[in-house]
Design a protein around this motif. Structure first.
Motif, PDB file in Angstrom:
ATOM      1  N   ILE A 288      64.560 -46.066  98.899  1.00  5.40           N
ATOM      2  CA  ILE A 288      64.291 -47.505  99.266  1.00  5.40           C
ATOM      3  C   ILE A 288      63.259 -47.683 100.355  1.00  5.40           C
ATOM      4  CG2 ILE A 288      65.621 -49.368 100.662  1.00  5.40           C
ATOM      5  CD1 ILE A 288      68.133 -48.364  99.486  1.00  5.40           C
ATOM      6  N   GLY A 289      63.078 -46.473 100.886  1.00  9.74           N
ATOM      7  CA  GLY A 289      61.899 -46.607 102.020  1.00  9.74           C
ATOM      8  C   GLY A 289      60.572 -46.242 101.556  1.00  9.74           C
ATOM      9  N   THR A 290      60.601 -46.105 100.307  1.00 11.65           N
ATOM     10  CA  THR A 290      59.050 -45.583  99.589  1.00 11.65           C
ATOM     11  C   THR A 290      58.090 -46.935  99.636  1.00 11.65           C
ATOM     12  OG1 THR A 290      60.095 -46.022  97.401  1.00 11.65           O
ATOM     13  CG2 THR A 290      59.900 -43.655  98.435  1.00 11.65           C
ATOM     14  N   PRO A 291      58.792 -48.066  99.394  1.00 10.78           N
ATOM     15  CA  PRO A 291      57.765 -49.343  99.686  1.00 10.78           C
ATOM     16  C   PRO A 291      57.058 -49.384 100.724  1.00 10.78           C
ATOM     17  CG  PRO A 291      59.948 -49.982  98.705  1.00 10.78           C
ATOM     18  CD  PRO A 291      60.101 -48.658  99.180  1.00 10.78           C
ATOM     19  N   LEU A 292      57.174 -48.890 101.940  1.00  7.79           N
ATOM     20  CA  LEU A 292      56.429 -48.954 102.932  1.00  7.79           C
ATOM     21  C   LEU A 292      54.984 -48.519 102.872  1.00  7.79           C
ATOM     22  CD1 LEU A 292      58.802 -48.270 106.203  1.00  7.79           C
ATOM     23  CD2 LEU A 292      57.973 -50.445 105.424  1.00  7.79           C
ATOM     24  N   SER A 293      55.251 -47.488 101.773  1.00 11.02           N
ATOM     25  CA  SER A 293      53.646 -46.898 101.686  1.00 11.02           C
ATOM     26  C   SER A 293      52.697 -48.119 101.426  1.00 11.02           C
ATOM     27  CB  SER A 293      53.807 -46.064 100.413  1.00 11.02           C
ATOM     28  OG  SER A 293      53.992 -46.634  99.472  1.00 11.02           O
ATOM     29  N   LEU A 294      53.202 -49.193 100.765  1.00 18.12           N
ATOM     30  CA  LEU A 294      52.148 -50.324 100.195  1.00 18.12           C
ATOM     31  C   LEU A 294      51.515 -51.163 101.463  1.00 18.12           C
ATOM     32  CD1 LEU A 294      54.460 -51.742  97.408  1.00 18.12           C
ATOM     33  CD2 LEU A 294      52.545 -50.058  97.283  1.00 18.12           C
ATOM     34  N   LEU A 295      52.307 -50.833 102.827  1.00 17.90           N
ATOM     35  CA  LEU A 295      51.839 -51.456 104.088  1.00 17.90           C
ATOM     36  C   LEU A 295      50.921 -50.553 104.765  1.00 17.90           C
ATOM     37  CD1 LEU A 295      55.089 -52.979 105.172  1.00 17.90           C
ATOM     38  CD2 LEU A 295      53.399 -54.048 104.091  1.00 17.90           C
ATOM     39  N   CYS A 296      50.673 -49.288 104.305  1.00 15.94           N
ATOM     40  CA  CYS A 296      49.837 -48.314 104.835  1.00 15.94           C
ATOM     41  C   CYS A 296      48.632 -48.882 105.090  1.00 15.94           C
ATOM     42  CB  CYS A 296      49.984 -46.978 104.301  1.00 15.94           C
ATOM     43  SG  CYS A 296      49.321 -45.665 105.153  1.00 15.94           S
ATOM     44  N   GLY A 297      47.905 -49.286 104.182  1.00 15.35           N
ATOM     45  CA  GLY A 297      46.432 -49.779 104.634  1.00 15.35           C
ATOM     46  C   GLY A 297      46.335 -50.985 105.427  1.00 15.35           C
ATOM     47  N   LYS A 298      47.225 -51.629 105.461  1.00 17.40           N
ATOM     48  CA  LYS A 298      47.204 -52.908 106.545  1.00 17.40           C
ATOM     49  C   LYS A 298      47.479 -52.135 108.000  1.00 17.40           C
ATOM     50  CE  LYS A 298      48.883 -56.911 105.750  1.00 17.40           C
ATOM     51  NZ  LYS A 298      49.687 -58.022 105.394  1.00 17.40           N
ATOM     52  N   TRP A 299      48.349 -51.289 108.140  1.00 15.53           N
ATOM     53  CA  TRP A 299      48.529 -50.652 109.279  1.00 15.53           C
ATOM     54  C   TRP A 299      47.433 -49.697 109.767  1.00 15.53           C
ATOM     55  CZ3 TRP A 299      54.151 -48.918 107.971  1.00 15.53           C
ATOM     56  CH2 TRP A 299      55.091 -50.128 107.837  1.00 15.53           C
ATOM     57  N   LEU A 300      46.579 -49.041 108.798  1.00 12.58           N
ATOM     58  CA  LEU A 300      45.536 -48.324 109.191  1.00 12.58           C
ATOM     59  C   LEU A 300      44.421 -49.214 109.732  1.00 12.58           C
ATOM     60  CD1 LEU A 300      45.593 -45.636 106.196  1.00 12.58           C
ATOM     61  CD2 LEU A 300      45.970 -45.242 108.982  1.00 12.58           C
TER      62      LEU A 300
ATOM     63  N   THR B 181      48.284 -41.745 104.579  1.00 10.45           N
ATOM     64  CA  THR B 181      47.739 -41.628 106.201  1.00 10.45           C
ATOM     65  C   THR B 181      46.832 -40.292 106.042  1.00 10.45           C
ATOM     66  OG1 THR B 181      49.381 -43.111 107.214  1.00 10.45           O
ATOM     67  CG2 THR B 181      47.803 -41.851 108.671  1.00 10.45           C
ATOM     68  N   LEU B 182      47.466 -39.492 105.933  1.00 12.09           N
ATOM     69  CA  LEU B 182      46.969 -37.831 105.824  1.00 12.09           C
ATOM     70  C   LEU B 182      45.802 -37.730 104.599  1.00 12.09           C
ATOM     71  CD1 LEU B 182      47.173 -35.170 106.802  1.00 12.09           C
ATOM     72  CD2 LEU B 182      48.812 -34.454 104.928  1.00 12.09           C
ATOM     73  N   ILE B 183      46.248 -38.535 103.635  1.00 19.66           N
ATOM     74  CA  ILE B 183      44.994 -38.488 102.677  1.00 19.66           C
ATOM     75  C   ILE B 183      43.574 -39.084 103.296  1.00 19.66           C
ATOM     76  CG2 ILE B 183      44.249 -39.225 100.378  1.00 19.66           C
ATOM     77  CD1 ILE B 183      46.988 -38.595  99.591  1.00 19.66           C
ATOM     78  N   THR B 184      43.970 -40.195 103.983  1.00 23.51           N
ATOM     79  CA  THR B 184      43.039 -41.026 104.701  1.00 23.51           C
ATOM     80  C   THR B 184      42.253 -40.135 105.771  1.00 23.51           C
ATOM     81  OG1 THR B 184      43.935 -43.054 104.095  1.00 23.51           O
ATOM     82  CG2 THR B 184      42.091 -43.079 105.838  1.00 23.51           C
ATOM     83  N   PHE B 185      43.001 -39.579 106.589  1.00 22.86           N
ATOM     84  CA  PHE B 185      42.455 -38.556 107.535  1.00 22.86           C
ATOM     85  C   PHE B 185      41.626 -37.338 107.017  1.00 22.86           C
ATOM     86  CE2 PHE B 185      43.485 -34.599 109.893  1.00 22.86           C
ATOM     87  CZ  PHE B 185      42.964 -35.132 111.202  1.00 22.86           C
ATOM     88  N   LEU B 186      42.046 -36.828 105.871  1.00 25.87           N
ATOM     89  CA  LEU B 186      41.332 -35.871 105.183  1.00 25.87           C
ATOM     90  C   LEU B 186      40.131 -36.348 104.792  1.00 25.87           C
ATOM     91  CD1 LEU B 186      44.250 -33.863 103.097  1.00 25.87           C
ATOM     92  CD2 LEU B 186      42.920 -33.027 105.101  1.00 25.87           C
ATOM     93  N   GLY B 187      40.019 -37.509 104.536  1.00 27.95           N
ATOM     94  CA  GLY B 187      38.765 -38.149 103.514  1.00 27.95           C
ATOM     95  C   GLY B 187      37.747 -38.322 104.638  1.00 27.95           C
TER      96      GLY B 187
ATOM     97  N   LYS C 206      44.918 -51.721 111.543  1.00 29.23           N
ATOM     98  CA  LYS C 206      45.399 -52.120 112.901  1.00 29.23           C
ATOM     99  C   LYS C 206      45.355 -50.943 113.759  1.00 29.23           C
ATOM    100  CE  LYS C 206      48.956 -54.909 115.046  1.00 29.23           C
ATOM    101  NZ  LYS C 206      50.032 -55.746 114.788  1.00 29.23           N
ATOM    102  N   PHE C 207      45.793 -49.554 113.473  1.00 26.80           N
ATOM    103  CA  PHE C 207      46.106 -48.419 114.579  1.00 26.80           C
ATOM    104  C   PHE C 207      44.932 -47.343 113.960  1.00 26.80           C
ATOM    105  CE2 PHE C 207      50.244 -50.377 113.807  1.00 26.80           C
ATOM    106  CZ  PHE C 207      50.349 -50.813 115.403  1.00 26.80           C
ATOM    107  N   LYS C 208      44.607 -46.437 114.589  1.00 25.33           N
ATOM    108  CA  LYS C 208      44.105 -45.239 114.426  1.00 25.33           C
ATOM    109  C   LYS C 208      44.695 -44.341 113.605  1.00 25.33           C
ATOM    110  CE  LYS C 208      41.203 -45.432 118.612  1.00 25.33           C
ATOM    111  NZ  LYS C 208      40.787 -44.616 119.837  1.00 25.33           N
ATOM    112  N   VAL C 209      43.948 -43.596 112.733  1.00 25.66           N
ATOM    113  CA  VAL C 209      44.675 -42.530 111.638  1.00 25.66           C
ATOM    114  C   VAL C 209      45.419 -41.677 112.468  1.00 25.66           C
ATOM    115  CG1 VAL C 209      44.043 -41.052 110.038  1.00 25.66           C
ATOM    116  CG2 VAL C 209      42.853 -43.150 110.064  1.00 25.66           C
ATOM    117  N   LYS C 210      44.782 -40.995 113.436  1.00 20.87           N
ATOM    118  CA  LYS C 210      45.850 -39.930 114.083  1.00 20.87           C
ATOM    119  C   LYS C 210      46.854 -40.588 114.736  1.00 20.87           C
ATOM    120  CE  LYS C 210      42.211 -36.681 115.025  1.00 20.87           C
ATOM    121  NZ  LYS C 210      41.159 -35.802 115.815  1.00 20.87           N
ATOM    122  N   LYS C 211      46.825 -41.731 115.378  1.00 25.23           N
ATOM    123  CA  LYS C 211      48.012 -42.562 115.839  1.00 25.23           C
ATOM    124  C   LYS C 211      48.889 -42.753 114.796  1.00 25.23           C
ATOM    125  CE  LYS C 211      49.434 -46.167 118.891  1.00 25.23           C
ATOM    126  NZ  LYS C 211      49.175 -47.183 119.663  1.00 25.23           N
ATOM    127  N   MET C 212      48.780 -43.274 113.679  1.00 25.30           N
ATOM    128  CA  MET C 212      49.706 -43.283 112.505  1.00 25.30           C
ATOM    129  C   MET C 212      50.352 -41.745 112.097  1.00 25.30           C
ATOM    130  SD  MET C 212      49.952 -46.322 111.332  1.00 25.30           S
ATOM    131  CE  MET C 212      50.588 -46.198 109.777  1.00 25.30           C
TER     132      MET C 212
END
Length: 140
Positions: free
Chosen positions: A4-16, A65-71, A18-24
């Motif tokens: 049930i928690g997996t749909p939060l991944s869809l909000l990841c782009g919006k949160w990134l 978030t980790l994939i964004t950090f790696l990129g 707003k917040f720094k990648v390392k903070k996330m």
């Protein structure tokens, strides 16, 4: 139920945005550690289910978030970094069932909490080192 928690991944782009990648990353890892440690104590299946859902939600946000950090961090070596990440992910997925057959449920929870906790500390420590160097450079 944890899925049930997996749909939060869809909000990841919006949160990134707003917040720094390392903070996330630190927030996700801390949430993962906390939910795993708390799962050790309750005897109620309902509480374990809720904590499992929180854990899965944290992972669902952590992975993009980790994939964004790696990129961002790997720059010109981006493809190598993503390949290494994929390799390590698959190695972990292969070792997981072996560990699950050898260790108790509580031991596995604590082992993963320890591993994710170390990762959070390393990411947080790296940030603090950069901040100290920046302050030292400004004072010079």
């Amino acid at each position: 139920m944890g899925l049930i928690g997996t749909p939060l991944s869809l909000l990841c782009g919006k949160w990134l945005k707003k917040f720094k990648v390392k903070k996330m990353l630190i927030i996700c890892l801390s949430t993962m550690v906390l939910s795993l440690v708390l799962m050790v104590f309750p005897s109620s299946i309902m509480i374990i289910t809720v904590l499992s859902t929180i854990f899965v939600a944290a992972i669902a946000v952590f992975i993009p978030t980790l994939i964004t950090f790696l990129g961002e961090s790997a720059a010109n070596s981006r493809s190598t970094a993503i390949s290494l990440y994929s390799f390590l992910l698959l190695v972990g997925a292969s070792i997981g069932p072996l560990l699950a057959s050898l260790l108790s449920f509580h031991s596995i929870l604590l082992l993963f909490a320890f591993i994710f906790g170390i990762a959070a500390c390393l990411i947080a420590r790296k940030d603090r080192g950069k901040a100290k160097n920046k302050i030292a450079a400004q004072n010079s």
